[in-house]
Design a protein around this motif. Structure first.
Motif, PDB file in Angstrom:
ATOM      1  N   LEU B 123       0.864  -1.173   0.000  1.00  0.00           N
ATOM      2  CA  LEU B 123       0.000   0.000   0.000  1.00  0.00           C
ATOM      3  C   LEU B 123       0.899   1.220   0.000  1.00  0.00           C
ATOM      4  CD1 LEU B 123      -3.086   0.148   0.117  1.00  0.00           C
ATOM      5  CD2 LEU B 123      -2.842   0.826   2.484  1.00  0.00           C
ATOM      6  N   SER B 124       0.454   2.279  -0.631  1.00  0.00           N
ATOM      7  CA  SER B 124       1.329   3.433  -0.710  1.00  0.00           C
ATOM      8  C   SER B 124       1.609   3.985   0.685  1.00  0.00           C
ATOM      9  CB  SER B 124       0.705   4.516  -1.576  1.00  0.00           C
ATOM     10  OG  SER B 124      -0.082   5.367  -0.777  1.00  0.00           O
ATOM     11  N   ALA B 125       2.800   4.489   0.833  1.00  0.00           N
ATOM     12  CA  ALA B 125       3.225   4.992   2.138  1.00  0.00           C
ATOM     13  C   ALA B 125       2.353   6.150   2.582  1.00  0.00           C
ATOM     14  CB  ALA B 125       4.682   5.437   2.058  1.00  0.00           C
ATOM     15  N   ALA B 126       1.909   6.960   1.617  1.00  0.00           N
ATOM     16  CA  ALA B 126       1.108   8.122   1.984  1.00  0.00           C
ATOM     17  C   ALA B 126      -0.212   7.694   2.613  1.00  0.00           C
ATOM     18  CB  ALA B 126       0.864   8.983   0.758  1.00  0.00           C
ATOM     19  N   LEU B 128      -0.771   4.905   4.207  1.00  0.00           N
ATOM     20  CA  LEU B 128      -0.457   4.383   5.536  1.00  0.00           C
ATOM     21  C   LEU B 128      -0.218   5.527   6.504  1.00  0.00           C
ATOM     22  CD1 LEU B 128       1.906   1.299   5.512  1.00  0.00           C
ATOM     23  CD2 LEU B 128      -0.381   1.526   6.415  1.00  0.00           C
ATOM     24  N   ALA B 129       0.496   6.547   6.033  1.00  0.00           N
ATOM     25  CA  ALA B 129       0.781   7.685   6.897  1.00  0.00           C
ATOM     26  C   ALA B 129      -0.528   8.318   7.342  1.00  0.00           C
ATOM     27  CB  ALA B 129       1.656   8.707   6.167  1.00  0.00           C
ATOM     28  N   ASN B 132      -2.118   6.118   9.821  1.00  0.00           N
ATOM     29  CA  ASN B 132      -1.391   6.227  11.075  1.00  0.00           C
ATOM     30  C   ASN B 132      -1.847   7.410  11.893  1.00  0.00           C
ATOM     31  OD1 ASN B 132       0.116   4.048  10.465  1.00  0.00           O
ATOM     32  ND2 ASN B 132       1.928   5.156   9.840  1.00  0.00           N
ATOM     33  N   ARG B 133      -2.117   8.514  11.171  1.00  0.00           N
ATOM     34  CA  ARG B 133      -2.548   9.703  11.879  1.00  0.00           C
ATOM     35  C   ARG B 133      -3.714   9.420  12.796  1.00  0.00           C
ATOM     36  NH1 ARG B 133      -0.863  14.688   9.696  1.00  0.00           N
ATOM     37  NH2 ARG B 133       0.230  14.234   7.785  1.00  0.00           N
ATOM     38  N   LEU B 136      -2.812   4.918  14.731  1.00  0.00           N
ATOM     39  CA  LEU B 136      -1.567   4.645  15.420  1.00  0.00           C
ATOM     40  C   LEU B 136      -1.040   5.842  16.178  1.00  0.00           C
ATOM     41  CD1 LEU B 136       0.340   2.537  12.776  1.00  0.00           C
ATOM     42  CD2 LEU B 136      -0.970   1.767  14.707  1.00  0.00           C
ATOM     43  N   ARG B 137      -1.629   7.016  15.948  1.00  0.00           N
ATOM     44  CA  ARG B 137      -1.073   8.164  16.633  1.00  0.00           C
ATOM     45  C   ARG B 137      -1.516   8.132  18.075  1.00  0.00           C
ATOM     46  NH1 ARG B 137      -0.934  14.012  14.810  1.00  0.00           N
ATOM     47  NH2 ARG B 137      -2.632  13.357  13.512  1.00  0.00           N
ATOM     48  N   TYR B 329       6.717  15.918  -3.118  1.00  0.00           N
ATOM     49  CA  TYR B 329       8.083  16.379  -2.875  1.00  0.00           C
ATOM     50  C   TYR B 329       8.949  15.997  -4.064  1.00  0.00           C
ATOM     51  CZ  TYR B 329       7.145  17.582   1.937  1.00  0.00           C
ATOM     52  OH  TYR B 329       6.651  18.173   3.064  1.00  0.00           O
ATOM     53  N   HIS B 331      11.671  14.268  -5.501  1.00  0.00           N
ATOM     54  CA  HIS B 331      12.683  13.296  -5.093  1.00  0.00           C
ATOM     55  C   HIS B 331      13.973  13.507  -5.846  1.00  0.00           C
ATOM     56  CE1 HIS B 331       8.939  10.752  -4.365  1.00  0.00           C
ATOM     57  NE2 HIS B 331       9.335  11.230  -3.224  1.00  0.00           N
TER      58      HIS B 331
END
Lengths: 231, 411
Positions: B123-126, B128-129, B132-133, B136-137, B329, B331
């Motif tokens: 899954l794309s990291a974004a 997951l991020a 997570n917010r 998992l936060r 961003y 890269h």
């Protein structure tokens, strides 16, 4: 630590319940930490291009996970790592790189400026990320970041969000003292003072981007995230 | 998910073709056409009643991914797609807030993401991020002191949200769905208006930045800049140096347009920028795109101008509408986002043929013609957007306000 202990369960009479809750929280943070590293690895490995050379300082499991994922994705890159006195982090990093088949060069800490022209980026972990967007990490990080900035190399920091701390150090002495015995391998006269601290503070103007499990941030974005965390 | 109508498919393929053939070029035109197309997609989308917003999101994402692939250099296309996705998500949340079960519905959509995560290993990291917010936060101290454990809260609310979804679905099926579609279309119309008005909004700020008897330098041509200077001309007198901007020489066009406004204009070659920089008070340029770190994608030659300005301590001001703000961003900034244009702009065909080794049919002389430069954020003093003037270090805030992290990857 505060995550684990800040629970109302500690106000309970029953010590067993309190103990069980602490253990549960501790395991939870272990889980969170693992998942966070996976996210950071996915975000960070995008910045590693084929043919690039990465300078790293200190031993960070987060940085290691980024490099492992990049290697697993068949990217061709090489790593230069500092010896990392007095912790010998360089040796640990070198062993790990050999294990995943990435070309690794070990340099002494003083050789950072010497090698900076041939590396493409500096990638470090962090023990703590502070409100200004700066980081607290193994001593020598500030030096490396300063050299990198002056030679226009990007400085990337990989840190989980639970490392964000509500402190705003104004100078190097403003942190909690953390010392490490340094062995100079020869007997020193007793009048000689030795600087023992093992951590330094790198101000945000030397950092380019931070990779966290909440996303990629510029140093100026850190304080915003901190406010949300501590709301 | 509802099938797209044939005329919609036709419109999509038509736009894709125009993008690929570079018949639609430039951020403004690409952005406008993308908004119109996405509005059509939403209007003609007959959503299923379960998880209304997610079906809109999927529809827009599918079309969006194709559009971005057609012309990766037109970052404005991707920006607009992500803006629309953010609008959909926002409208869903605000409608949920206005009806019952506020927190549970939002948890529901996040848990949908989480359950998808378990199914799909990659899954794309974004995404997951973003997940997570919410789950998992843990360190949000507000939650820490709850007696219930945090993940359990998420699990409990997902089951109850499921029930409430059923109830609300059966009772106010059509009105809720219609409300969502209607508010999404309203949001898109606002976006379209913003894009159309961005030049005027930016120009309104001209008087704050341009002072009497100043010398401004620019390179090439920019519509935004022209309107900006036209607005400033009404109350101030100043002069402009225009660097011609080889190989397209669009600076010639700008110089003529400025002269027609009775502005004192001087045309210089690109190589003369450094020599003239000491006489200049401010450099103002238009951008092709602004990246999330505050870096700028601008026509070729502008990085050199930025360096010359930095060397002479001259403020470097970038004009950019919000639709040019990209949540990605860079890269590999100097290589990744660039396009090589035709060599006919540099060499005549007969000339280049001379240098081809007849025996091997390999050219001895190579000519490269990149369209864009990447300017790092350290060289930019100020961004003037239709939402006001901002520091490059503030760009992350604008990105967080107008885009959702789940949409960074359009796959």
């Amino acid at each position: 630590m505060c995550y684990v202990t800040r629970t109302s369960a500690l106000e309970y009479e029953d010590i067993e319940v309190g103990k069980a809750r602490l253990i549960e929280r501790g395991e939870q943070i272990g889980d969170i930490s693992l998942k966070a590293r996976k996210t950071i690895a996915m975000l960070g490995q995008d910045f590693i291009r084929d043919g690039s050379t990465i300078l790293t300082h200190g031993f960070s499991r987060v940085v290691l996970s980024i490099l492992k994922l990049a290697a697993a994705n068949k990217k061709h890159f090489s790593v230069v790592c500092t010896e990392g006195r007095p912790d010998s982090t360089g040796l640990q990093m070198a062993k790990e790189m050999v294990a995943i088949g990435v070309p690794i060069t070990l340099i002494i800490d003083s050789a950072v400026a010497y090698t900076m022209e041939s590396v493409d980026m500096l990638l470090v972990g962090a023990d703590g990320v502070v409100e200004s967007g700066g980081i607290i990490n193994m001593i020598g990080t500030y030096q490396a970041a300063m050299v990198a900035r002056s030679m226009n190399k990007p400085v990337y920091v990989a840190a989980e969000s639970y490392k964000f701390a509500r402190m705003y150090p104004l100078d190097q002495k403003a942190m909690f003292p953390s010392s490490r015995q340094v062995d100079f391998h020869y007997p020193l006269p007793s009048a000689v003072q030795v600087e023992f601290s093992s951590r330094d503070y790198t101000p945000p103007q030397y950092l380019t981007l931070l990779f966290t499990d909440l996303g990629v941030f510029t140093p100026s974005a850190v304080s915003d995230e901190l406010i949300q965390l501590y709301l | 998910m509802a099938r797209a109508m044939p005329e919609l498919q036709l419109a999509i393929s038509d736009f894709l073709l125009k993008l690929q053939r570079r018949q639609i070029e430039g951020s403004f035109d690409s952005a406008k056409h993308t908004v119109l197309l996405l509005r059509q997609v939403i209007v003609q989308h007959r959503a299923s009643h379960s998880g209304q917003a997610s079906s809109f999101i999927d529809a827009v994402k599918t079309v969006g991914a194709r559009l971005v692939a057609a012309s990766p250099i037109e970052l404005a296309v991707g920006n607009v797609v992500r803006r629309v996705l953010h609008i959909i998500r926002e409208e869903e949340v605000s409608i949920a807030n206005n009806t019952e079960d506020e927190g549970e519905t939002t948890f529901d959509s996040d848990d949908n993401n989480n359950s998808d995560d378990d199914g799909l290993p990659v899954l794309s990291a974004a995404v997951l991020a973003a997940a997570n917010r919410n789950v998992l936060r843990a360190p949000s101290l507000h939650n820490l002191l709850e007696s219930a454990v945090i993940p359990a809260v998420a699990i409990v609310s997902s089951s109850s949200a499921g029930d409430s979804e059923e109830r609300s679905r059966s009772s106010e099926k059509n009105s809720k769905g219609w409300k969502l579609k209607h508010s999404i279309i309203e949001g898109i119309n606002e976006l379209l208006e913003d894009i159309n008005n961005n030049h005027a909004q930016i120009a309104e700020q001209a008087l704050e930045h341009i002072h009497q008897n100043e010398v401004i330098l620019t390179l090439g041509h920019s519509r935004t800049l022209l309107q900006f200077l036209r607005e400033a001309k009404k109350k101030r007198s100043f002069e402009v140096f225009v660097a011609e901007g080889a190989p397209r020489y669009l600076g010639h066009t700008l110089a003529k347009e400025l002269a027609a406004l009775n502005l004192q204009t001087t045309l210089i070659t690109d190589s003369a920028v450094f020599a003239m920089m000491s006489r200049v008070d401010m450099v103002i340029i238009g951008a092709h795109a602004v990246m999330a770190n505050g870096g700028v994608i601008a026509p070729t030659g502008l990085h050199m101008v930025a360096l010359a300005a930095r060397r002479h301590a001259v403020p470097f001001v970038v004009l950019a509408g919000m639709y040019k703000l990209c949540p990605l961003y860079p890269h590999n900034p100097y290589v990744l986002v660039n396009e090589m244009k035709s060599l006919s702009q540099i060499l005549e065909h007969e000339e280049s043929m001379e240098y081809i080794d007849a025996a091997l049919n390999v050219p001895d002389l190579l000519a490269m013609n990149p369209s864009f430069d990447y300017i790092p954020p350290e060289l930019v003093s100020l961004f003037i957007t239709d939402m006001g003037g901002h520091n490059p270090s503030y760009i992350y805030r604008l990105v967080a306000e107008y885009y959702s992290p789940e949409d960074h990857s359009l796959e």
